[in-house]
Design a protein around this motif. Structure first.
Motif, PDB file in Angstrom:
ATOM      1  N   ILE A  11       0.831  -1.202   0.000  1.00 28.76           N
ATOM      2  CA  ILE A  11       0.000   0.000   0.000  1.00 28.76           C
ATOM      3  C   ILE A  11       0.868   1.256   0.000  1.00 28.76           C
ATOM      4  N   GLN A  12       2.015   1.200   0.679  1.00 28.27           N
ATOM      5  CA  GLN A  12       2.935   2.337   0.658  1.00 28.27           C
ATOM      6  C   GLN A  12       3.529   2.536  -0.737  1.00 28.27           C
ATOM      7  N   LYS A  13       3.878   1.435  -1.391  1.00 27.61           N
ATOM      8  CA  LYS A  13       4.397   1.530  -2.768  1.00 27.61           C
ATOM      9  C   LYS A  13       3.334   2.097  -3.697  1.00 27.61           C
ATOM     10  N   TYR A  14       2.096   1.684  -3.466  1.00 27.56           N
ATOM     11  CA  TYR A  14       0.985   2.189  -4.282  1.00 27.56           C
ATOM     12  C   TYR A  14       0.847   3.704  -4.092  1.00 27.56           C
ATOM     13  N   GLU A  15       0.885   4.164  -2.842  1.00 25.63           N
ATOM     14  CA  GLU A  15       0.748   5.589  -2.562  1.00 25.63           C
ATOM     15  C   GLU A  15       1.927   6.377  -3.138  1.00 25.63           C
ATOM     16  N   LEU A  16       3.116   5.798  -3.085  1.00 23.51           N
ATOM     17  CA  LEU A  16       4.293   6.438  -3.676  1.00 23.51           C
ATOM     18  C   LEU A  16       4.103   6.594  -5.184  1.00 23.51           C
ATOM     19  N   CYS A  17       3.634   5.546  -5.849  1.00 22.57           N
ATOM     20  CA  CYS A  17       3.414   5.612  -7.300  1.00 22.57           C
ATOM     21  C   CYS A  17       2.334   6.634  -7.647  1.00 22.57           C
ATOM     22  N   LEU A  18       1.301   6.702  -6.819  1.00 21.53           N
ATOM     23  CA  LEU A  18       0.231   7.670  -7.043  1.00 21.53           C
ATOM     24  C   LEU A  18       0.763   9.091  -6.888  1.00 21.53           C
ATOM     25  N   TYR A  19       1.602   9.304  -5.876  1.00 23.14           N
ATOM     26  CA  TYR A  19       2.206  10.616  -5.650  1.00 23.14           C
ATOM     27  C   TYR A  19       3.141  10.985  -6.804  1.00 23.14           C
ATOM     28  N   ARG A  21       3.000   9.937  -9.843  1.00 27.04           N
ATOM     29  CA  ARG A  21       2.238  10.179 -11.077  1.00 27.04           C
ATOM     30  C   ARG A  21       1.837  11.643 -11.195  1.00 27.04           C
ATOM     31  N   ASP A  22       1.534  12.272 -10.064  1.00 25.31           N
ATOM     32  CA  ASP A  22       1.062  13.657 -10.079  1.00 25.31           C
ATOM     33  C   ASP A  22       2.129  14.669  -9.687  1.00 25.31           C
ATOM     34  N   ASN A  23       3.303  14.197  -9.240  1.00 17.49           N
ATOM     35  CA  ASN A  23       4.360  15.101  -8.775  1.00 17.49           C
ATOM     36  C   ASN A  23       5.714  14.614  -9.281  1.00 17.49           C
ATOM     37  N   LYS A  24       6.254  15.304 -10.270  1.00 11.19           N
ATOM     38  CA  LYS A  24       7.547  14.920 -10.841  1.00 11.19           C
ATOM     39  C   LYS A  24       8.675  15.427  -9.936  1.00 11.19           C
ATOM     40  N   LYS A  25       9.415  14.497  -9.315  1.00 13.79           N
ATOM     41  CA  LYS A  25      10.499  14.841  -8.395  1.00 13.79           C
ATOM     42  C   LYS A  25      11.740  14.021  -8.723  1.00 13.79           C
ATOM     43  N   THR A  26      12.845  14.386  -8.060  1.00 16.44           N
ATOM     44  CA  THR A  26      14.058  13.576  -8.161  1.00 16.44           C
ATOM     45  C   THR A  26      13.949  12.405  -7.186  1.00 16.44           C
ATOM     46  N   ARG A  27      14.822  11.415  -7.340  1.00 17.76           N
ATOM     47  CA  ARG A  27      14.785  10.266  -6.433  1.00 17.76           C
ATOM     48  C   ARG A  27      15.041  10.698  -4.992  1.00 17.76           C
ATOM     49  N   LEU A  51       9.143   2.660  -8.803  1.00 18.77           N
ATOM     50  CA  LEU A  51       8.577   3.493  -9.866  1.00 18.77           C
ATOM     51  C   LEU A  51       8.737   2.866 -11.244  1.00 18.77           C
ATOM     52  N   GLN A  52       9.683   1.909 -11.377  1.00 16.43           N
ATOM     53  CA  GLN A  52       9.796   1.211 -12.658  1.00 16.43           C
ATOM     54  C   GLN A  52       8.540   0.415 -12.982  1.00 16.43           C
ATOM     55  N   SER A  53       7.836  -0.013 -11.949  1.00 15.32           N
ATOM     56  CA  SER A  53       6.593  -0.770 -12.152  1.00 15.32           C
ATOM     57  C   SER A  53       5.369   0.070 -11.774  1.00 15.32           C
ATOM     58  N   LYS A  54       5.485   1.392 -11.924  1.00 15.78           N
ATOM     59  CA  LYS A  54       4.422   2.310 -11.499  1.00 15.78           C
ATOM     60  C   LYS A  54       3.088   2.003 -12.159  1.00 15.78           C
ATOM     61  N   GLU A  55       3.084   1.874 -13.488  1.00 10.08           N
ATOM     62  CA  GLU A  55       1.822   1.656 -14.205  1.00 10.08           C
ATOM     63  C   GLU A  55       1.157   0.357 -13.766  1.00 10.08           C
TER      64      GLU A  55
END
Length: 498
Positions: A11-19, A21-27, A51-55
């Motif tokens: 669920i944390q990975k999911y929330e990270l990917c969702l964030y 998707r809407d916020n382009k940041k550096t690692r 993030l490599q498996s974000k989609e």
């Protein structure tokens, strides 16, 4: 001393990917965000892998949200089909472990799973049940059919429940309706619409088609469209799809409204299963059986308004094709075009229409004031009628008939046990009647887009009061030229390294 590697839960990975998707940041910035949100500091490599498996993460249901390390499911399609079977039948009959294992074996055979891939042991079944939060449910008697007396009894309770939530809170009603490109077409799309009581927040539509990647999606970034797309062999709202939507809805509400709970009204559609779901930000209220037409705001005019706008776009498309020399009996709208019209039609449903429908069902203690007392859809009614007449058909449908095609109301049917295999079988789309025969979209080159935009600019300059539209065209031109500049830069770099 080696530094301990911190892992994130699903669920944390999911929330990270969702964030992300809407916020382009550096690692590094993502690492800081994770630490600020959950109090743990992960390696940048963890961010990269996630993030490599974000989609995939954003489109896959979380079977066990808190899991950090788990073996991948051997046959995901089989487990998805078995879960759908359980959700649909657990209130109809007692599903013993023996029945579930036997059903799993039948599914494996129909889905052509190689023998020996799964052992179908008690251990396998228990793991499946744990991952999908499945437990035995006590059967209850069949609910009696509701009538006007049931509506009278339910209305005060519903009014009291709605009074606990202000009308500007989001996403309080969900309804699903079927669309088709023409009456006899085998192509189907199901659409789920959701809006709050004052019309200030309309969720992007959930659209369900038959194909995972129709040919018309090729060369198109479908993620640019404000909608969510799912698929299955019948384009139905399955319980598994609904639960996935509901979990995403719960998460989005928590982010947008700072964990403030909202009320979601649901009808008793077969696929609306919430068993074992834990929703932190959503309270669900099921309308009594057979009261949807009287108490559900979506069924009191919101869906009809959407269908009028969608049909208007559809008829105009037909007129354009006929005027270009196409025969009307040969026309077939592709899924991408239909999706774009669905989005446009939903955007054109006004806040006043939504307010009026909520006021009409009288489930709110106080009526919501409207900005405009006129009928929002009066113009679209006459325009739709004129558009149909312009086709000059020999056996022309009336507008009311065109808007109330019976087949469109079927968004889910209770499946026979043997029909579950067909829903999840990969080979079903090979049937000649189901083949996606639409050609893929052509690639539009940058210079061609700029030339077309120049024509649009000239047209706007020749119109009255087009200042705002000219500004929008200027923004589009800036976007395209930036793409062209980046493309030229990339070409130069590639040439340098040749």
């Amino acid at each position: 001393m080696l530094k301990k590697n911190i892992s994130l839960s699903d669920i944390q990975k999911y929330e990270l990917c969702l964030y992300a998707r809407d916020n382009k940041k550096t690692r590094t910035q993502y690492v800081d965000w994770v630490e600020q949100k959950w109090g743990v500091r992960v390696n940048e490599s963890t961010i990269t892998r996630t993030l490599q498996s974000k989609e995939k993460r954003l489109t896959t249901e979380l079977a066990n949200p808190e899991a950090k390390h788990h073996k991948p499911v051997a046959v995901p399609k089989l487990e998805l089909a078995l879960k759908e079977f359980v959700l649909c039948y657990q209130h109809k009959t007692i599903l013993s472990d023996a029945i579930l294992i036997e059903k799993a074996k039948l599914l494996a055979n129909e889905l052509e799973v190689p023998q020996g891939t799964l052992q179908f042991s008690n251990g396998w079944l228990q793991k499946f049940k744990e991952c999908n939060s499945i437990c035995q449910v006590k059967l209850h008697g069949e609910a009696n059919s509701a009538d006007e007396n049931a509506i009278t009894e339910a209305l005060p309770l519903l009014q009291n429940k709605c009074a606990e939530y202000p009308p500007d809170q989001p996403d309080r009603t969900l309804a699903t309706k079927q669309l088709s490109e023409r009456k006899k077409s085998k192509e189907r799309l199901s659409v789920a619409l959701c809006a709050n009581a004052d019309g200030s927040h309309k969720l992007p539509p959930l659209i369900i088609g038959k194909y995972a990647n129709p040919r018309c999606f090729k060369n198109v970034n479908i993620g640019n469209l404000p909608m969510s797309y799912q698929n299955n062999a019948k384009a139905w709202m399955l319980a598994t799809i609904f639960q996935k939507w509901l979990q995403e809805f719960d998460y989005q509400v928590g982010i947008k409204h700072n964990k403030q709970r909202v009320l979601l009204l649901l009808d008793n559609c077969t696929s609306h299963k919430i068993n074992n779901l834990v929703l932190e930000n959503v309270e669900i209220y099921f309308l009594p059986p057979n009261t949807t037409s009287k108490l559900q705001p979506m069924n009191s005019g919101i869906i009809m308004s959407f269908k009028k706008h969608y049909r208007h776009h559809h008829i105009r498309w037909i007129l354009e094709q006929v005027e270009a020399g196409q025969l009307i009996q040969n026309l077939k709208m592709n899924v991408l075009q239909a999706i774009q019209y669905i989005i446009q039609g939903w955007n054109e449903v006004t806040a006043d229409t939504i307010k009026n429908c909520w006021n009409h069902v009288k489930i709110l203690s106080d009526a919501i004031p409207r900005d405009n007392d006129e009928n929002d859809d009066s113009n679209i009614d006459s325009e739709l009628n004129r558009a149909i007449e312009a086709l000059h058909l020999s056996d022309m449908m009336q507008v009311k008939e065109f808007l109330t095609i019976p087949e469109e109301d079927v968004i889910y049917e209770f499946l026979n046990i043997s029909e579950f295999e067909d829903m999840f079988k990969s080979g079903t789309t090979d049937h000649p009647d189901e083949v996606d025969d639409i050609s893929e979209m052509e690639i539009i080159h940058i210079n061609e887009a700029l030339r077309s935009l120049k024509t649009v600019n000239l047209f706007l300059l020749q119109q009255e009061n087009a200042g705002e539209q000219i500004k929008l065209a200027g923004k589009i031109e800036k976007f395209i030229r930036k793409r062209k500049f980046n493309s030229m830069q990339q070409t130069t770099i590639n040439q340098y390294f040749v």
